[in-house]
Write a protein that holds these residues in place. Structure first.
Motif, PDB file in Angstrom:
ATOM      1  N   TYR A 185     -25.587  -0.623   4.100  1.00  0.00           N
ATOM      2  CA  TYR A 185     -24.900  -0.197   4.957  1.00  0.00           C
ATOM      3  C   TYR A 185     -23.584   0.479   4.703  1.00  0.00           C
ATOM      4  O   TYR A 185     -22.905   1.389   5.079  1.00  0.00           O
ATOM      5  CB  TYR A 185     -24.540  -1.548   6.028  1.00  0.00           C
ATOM      6  CG  TYR A 185     -25.605  -1.931   6.756  1.00  0.00           C
ATOM      7  CD1 TYR A 185     -25.604  -1.292   7.943  1.00  0.00           C
ATOM      8  CD2 TYR A 185     -26.529  -2.968   6.482  1.00  0.00           C
ATOM      9  CE1 TYR A 185     -26.771  -1.615   8.814  1.00  0.00           C
ATOM     10  CE2 TYR A 185     -27.392  -3.422   7.378  1.00  0.00           C
ATOM     11  CZ  TYR A 185     -27.760  -2.774   8.408  1.00  0.00           C
ATOM     12  OH  TYR A 185     -28.651  -3.092   9.242  1.00  0.00           O
ATOM     13  N   ASP A 186     -23.277   0.133   3.193  1.00  0.00           N
ATOM     14  CA  ASP A 186     -21.843   0.527   2.640  1.00  0.00           C
ATOM     15  C   ASP A 186     -22.312   1.931   2.352  1.00  0.00           C
ATOM     16  O   ASP A 186     -21.438   3.009   2.245  1.00  0.00           O
ATOM     17  CB  ASP A 186     -21.484  -0.259   1.461  1.00  0.00           C
ATOM     18  CG  ASP A 186     -20.069  -0.176   1.371  1.00  0.00           C
ATOM     19  OD1 ASP A 186     -19.290  -0.205   2.331  1.00  0.00           O
ATOM     20  OD2 ASP A 186     -19.458   0.298   0.250  1.00  0.00           O
ATOM     21  N   HIS A 187     -23.594   2.262   1.944  1.00  0.00           N
ATOM     22  CA  HIS A 187     -23.981   3.797   1.681  1.00  0.00           C
ATOM     23  C   HIS A 187     -23.674   4.522   3.027  1.00  0.00           C
ATOM     24  O   HIS A 187     -23.303   5.737   2.881  1.00  0.00           O
ATOM     25  CB  HIS A 187     -25.601   3.745   1.329  1.00  0.00           C
ATOM     26  CG  HIS A 187     -26.142   5.113   0.917  1.00  0.00           C
ATOM     27  ND1 HIS A 187     -25.754   5.809   0.166  1.00  0.00           N
ATOM     28  CD2 HIS A 187     -26.931   5.674   1.788  1.00  0.00           C
ATOM     29  CE1 HIS A 187     -26.374   6.961   0.036  1.00  0.00           C
ATOM     30  NE2 HIS A 187     -27.306   6.893   0.926  1.00  0.00           N
ATOM     31  N   ALA A 188     -24.234   3.989   4.174  1.00  0.00           N
ATOM     32  CA  ALA A 188     -23.789   4.582   5.588  1.00  0.00           C
ATOM     33  C   ALA A 188     -22.075   4.844   5.569  1.00  0.00           C
ATOM     34  O   ALA A 188     -21.965   5.974   5.847  1.00  0.00           O
ATOM     35  CB  ALA A 188     -24.591   3.931   6.661  1.00  0.00           C
ATOM     36  N   LEU A 189     -21.565   3.920   5.327  1.00  0.00           N
ATOM     37  CA  LEU A 189     -19.989   3.627   5.714  1.00  0.00           C
ATOM     38  C   LEU A 189     -19.365   4.888   4.984  1.00  0.00           C
ATOM     39  O   LEU A 189     -18.342   5.683   5.401  1.00  0.00           O
ATOM     40  CB  LEU A 189     -19.370   2.421   5.209  1.00  0.00           C
ATOM     41  CG  LEU A 189     -18.053   2.277   5.911  1.00  0.00           C
ATOM     42  CD1 LEU A 189     -17.842   2.725   7.056  1.00  0.00           C
ATOM     43  CD2 LEU A 189     -17.713   0.834   5.718  1.00  0.00           C
ATOM     44  N   LYS A 190     -19.905   5.053   3.687  1.00  0.00           N
ATOM     45  CA  LYS A 190     -19.414   6.237   2.517  1.00  0.00           C
ATOM     46  C   LYS A 190     -19.775   7.605   3.340  1.00  0.00           C
ATOM     47  O   LYS A 190     -18.702   8.355   3.246  1.00  0.00           O
ATOM     48  CB  LYS A 190     -19.816   5.945   1.123  1.00  0.00           C
ATOM     49  CG  LYS A 190     -19.154   4.901   0.527  1.00  0.00           C
ATOM     50  CD  LYS A 190     -19.770   4.502  -0.735  1.00  0.00           C
ATOM     51  CE  LYS A 190     -18.903   3.283  -1.446  1.00  0.00           C
ATOM     52  NZ  LYS A 190     -20.374   2.644  -2.368  1.00  0.00           N
ATOM     53  N   LEU A 191     -20.748   7.819   3.859  1.00  0.00           N
ATOM     54  CA  LEU A 191     -21.145   8.734   4.334  1.00  0.00           C
ATOM     55  C   LEU A 191     -20.312   9.158   5.796  1.00  0.00           C
ATOM     56  O   LEU A 191     -19.934  10.289   6.059  1.00  0.00           O
ATOM     57  CB  LEU A 191     -22.869   9.004   4.700  1.00  0.00           C
ATOM     58  CG  LEU A 191     -23.590   8.968   3.532  1.00  0.00           C
ATOM     59  CD1 LEU A 191     -24.828   9.111   3.821  1.00  0.00           C
ATOM     60  CD2 LEU A 191     -23.400  10.335   2.830  1.00  0.00           C
TER      61      LEU A 191
END
Lengths: 416, 99
Positions: free
Chosen positions: A92-98
């Protein structure tokens, strides 16, 4: 056409008559290198990253209805990454960074607004659980902090912090990078950017079957607009994943439930952040149009009706009215349901399947919107290279056989 | 909200009931003979059909007994309810249900 202040001025002077279509409406070709089933946010994001990062541009996205017309257009647009377990926090943090650079990457304003997601604690158990989340998140480099009552009052003044209500607030966990985005713009932005790279987005075209070659691998799909040959199919069909996968002869560890949301009449800006409460089941934010966006729960039974029981909505409104008494006289304008596919461990599946060339991205349950960019990014990697990206490697279909579950069921923000 | 016809108590509102998920999933008679794939099928894999679905319900705020229902998952209409232990009715030939 690239969107910029220049293009805006040029089109303003010509009366906004010369804006071009943002994506084509092509007929399906006889064959593609890969096909995505489902033109929601996750499917369109997958197509965009397949084209932009893996050079696969001879691909199509097939959609039964219209793009962004399923759960992408029905959710409450909340974005956060404060999940308990290492695997989930990474995904989910991978998504948030995007999300943080998405408007620039797509040249499309997705209106990502990091206004903060505040989760309220109402009892001793909540406090212990949230602090455990905060410490786990910090170890994973995910921001999350504890707020006491004074800090909550400063951060979100409309909340009723009286200690005489039925479930008084005793503290809260705040993820400042969390927030909201405009859900339709996410689908439209990905569609436009993918289309510009040559991806065919084919709407009103339902997948009715799968063709297999002599080895059993995927050779193509049957659709309501004729057969299409391909060696790679990614199913990103959200609540209808079980239905689509059954056409390939696969049973899934999924059950589909209606999840409801509602919006109020628009009012002036008065609610500064996203507030969630697990214990009394409420989550609420205010859209940029001024409507209060409220999420209710799921029904207890499997259904594809896209509507839920009124008692589910009433239960959430009871909690909202106690938390924010000013809302008691507001009128609710619309109430709707979306069909969410839920896994036994409440974590998604981004995985290869027992059929060669068939991939599946599903099981996002009640919280898939926040993961849209990361899900598409990791799933595109999985499809292009036939092996998972490090962030989605644990989220296999095989985990239900091996027992390596990612048990976020007890860790979700709101118990559904 | 659904109106559910408990086979023991008659029609009652949905809030008196808890849904127990898919019906007719039999516990393995020889558990030690199952491999991991078969266990996964028993524990985690479920039918989630768009159409008729047989499911378990418990009348938690009534007689507290389990029973089964066949429901259409598109319209949410409950086609029939029947007692636990009885086989799933053949809906196409049984017209005495509540359709």
């Amino acid at each position: 056409m690239r969107f910029s202040i220049g293009s805006l001025i040029r089109n303003a002077f010509s009366g906004h008559q010369n804006w071009t279509r943002q994506w084509r409406a092509p007929d399906p070709k006889p064959a593609y290198d890969a096909i995505i089933v489902g033109a929601g946010g996750h499917g369109l994001a997958t197509a965009f990253y397949l084209a932009s990062e893996h050079g696969l541009t001879n691909i199509a996205v097939i959609e039964k209805g219209w793009l962004g017309g399923g759960n992408t257009g029905r959710n409450t647009t909340i974005i956060r990454s404060n999940y308990l377990y290492d695997e989930s926090a990474a995904l989910y943090d991978h998504a948030l960074k995007l999300w943080e650079g998405l408007s620039q990457a797509l040249n499309y304003n997705v209106m990502y607004s990091a206004r903060g997601v505040l989760m309220l604690a109402h009892n001793h158990h909540d406090v212990i659980s949230f602090k455990r989340h905060i410490y786990a998140n910090r170890l994973n480099g995910v921001d999350n902090e504890w707020l006491n009552l004074e800090q909550i009052k400063d951060f979100c003044p409309p909340l009723n912090l009286s200690q005489s209500i039925r479930y008084p607030v005793v503290g809260g966990a705040l993820q400042r990078r969390g927030g909201v985005a405009r859900h339709d713009a996410v689908a439209w932005g990905y569609a436009r950017a993918a289309d510009a790279l040559g991806v065919d987005i084919i709407q009103n075209c339902e997948v009715t079957g799968f063709k297999r070659d002599a080895r059993g691998a995927i050779a193509g799909i049957e659709t309501t607009r004729g057969p299409i040959a391909t060696k790679k199919v990614g199913v990103v069909a959200a609540g209808h994943t079980s239905v689509v996968m059954a056409r390939a002869g696969l049973r899934m560890p999924l059950e589909s439930f209606p999840l409801q949301a509602l919006v109020s009449e628009p009012v002036k800006p008065m609610f500064p952040c996203v507030v969630m409460s697990n214990t009394i089941h409420a989550y609420i934010s205010q859209s940029d149009k001024g409507e209060l966006v409220i999420g209710a729960g799921t029904d207890q039974y499997v259904s594809y009706s896209q509507q839920g029981g009124l008692h589910i909505t009433t239960h959430t409104l009871d909690a909202i009215c106690e938390l924010v008494p000013e809302f008691r006289r507001m009128r609710m304008l619309r109430n709707w349901g979306g069909i969410v596919d839920v896994t036994p461990d409440r974590s998604p599946i981004l995985s290869k399947t027992p059929i060669e060339g068939l991939y599946v991205n599903c099981g996002w349950g009640t919280g898939g919107f926040k993961a849209t960019p990361g899900s598409g990014h990791a799933f595109a990697h999985t499809m292009a290279r036939n092996e998972p990206h490090p962030v989605n490697a644990p989220f296999t279909l095989d985990r239900f056989r091996s027992g390596r579950l990612i048990d976020e069921a007890a860790a979700a923000a709101v118990a559904h | 909200m659904l109106l559910i016809n408990c086979p023991h108590c008659g029609p009652r509102a949905e809030i008196e009931f808890r849904c127990g998920g898919e019906a007719h999933i039999a516990r393995p008679t020889d558990p030690s003979a199952l491999d991991d794939t078969a266990w996964a099928q028993f524990l985690f894999y479920r039918s989630s059909p768009k159409g008729e679905h047989a499911e378990r319900w418990n009348h938690t705020h009534g007689c507290q007994r389990w029973f089964n229902a066949v429901r259409d998952t598109v319209s949410d209409r409950i086609i029939t309810t029947y007692k636990s232990g009885e086989p799933r009715p053949d809906i196409t030939t049984n017209t005495t249900g509540e359709r």
